[in-house]
Write an enzyme that holds these catalytic residues in place. Sequence first.
Site, mmCIF file in Angstrom:
data_model
loop_
_atom_site.group_PDB
_atom_site.id
_atom_site.type_symbol
_atom_site.label_atom_id
_atom_site.label_comp_id
_atom_site.label_asym_id
_atom_site.label_seq_id
_atom_site.Cartn_x
_atom_site.Cartn_y
_atom_site.Cartn_z
ATOM 1 N N GLY A 29 25.840 37.644 42.454
ATOM 2 C CA GLY A 29 27.711 38.303 42.149
ATOM 3 C C GLY A 29 27.603 39.054 41.192
ATOM 4 O O GLY A 29 26.808 40.155 41.384
ATOM 5 N N ASN A 30 29.280 39.353 41.184
ATOM 6 C CA ASN A 30 29.358 41.071 40.087
ATOM 7 C C ASN A 30 30.245 40.471 39.096
ATOM 8 O O ASN A 30 30.926 39.359 38.700
ATOM 9 C CB ASN A 30 29.944 41.433 41.500
ATOM 10 C CG ASN A 30 30.861 41.245 41.896
ATOM 11 O OD1 ASN A 30 31.717 41.544 41.399
ATOM 12 N ND2 ASN A 30 30.948 41.102 43.158
#
Length: 220
Positions: A29-30
């Site tokens: 993810g980020n």
Amino acid sequence: MTERSFKGKTVLLTAGPTHEPIDPVRFIGNHSTGKMGYALAECFAAHGASVQLVSGPTNLQAQHPNITVTHVTTADEMYAAVLELVDAADILVFAAAVADYKPKAAAARKIKKSGNELTIELVKNVDIAAALGQRKKAGQFSVGFALETHDESANALEKLQKKNLDMIVLNSLNDPGAGFRHDTNKITILEQHATTAFDLKKKTAVAQDIINLIWDRVHG
Ligand code: CTP
């Protein structure tokens, strides 16, 4: 009624990160929180637009009754949701921080700890903004975002062209108080033949600036 009305317009907005599963308990993810995208959704809705918000995983909730939210997790799901909604949209805004790569195959069972190294093979995700740029209809107006650390304007302009966008909102990670995890942002909006720079301000105020310029281009 506000001065700049989007009454009768449908806005399709992507927001938040995407999560790409590695196994049932892990993902890539980020740091995107979705704040900028949700602020834009609220602002468009407050100005009379009907908003279709396709959102990756966030802790946020849309407030305005004119916002319809489709919750997704992965880039593939975001793309599928957007494809269902794009034909009815007048304005497309790609505010999501889509993961560029995903694990080639998500493991069906939790990956157990074994050797000192673990290699996960990644494959490219669909570029949602670019794919929709290719099939943009006459009269549709599209806006993308670019988060850059170097050669900011040149990189953003390249994305504007490559993704067939009408406008790109540039965030520089070199500006203090801008980007992920902040309630503030400092943006520059690039168009093919114009550049407009704005001061550091709250994301809600940044959303208003973006929407004002979109209104000027769509109605002006
Ligand atoms: N975008 C998208 N789908 C992707 C990647 C990006 O729709 N798979 C959109 C983003 O929502 C944003 C714009 O494209 O509006 C630019 O995103 P960014 O991540 O900065 O660009 P990339 O093309 O992924 O380039 P890079 O990561 O190499 O800088």
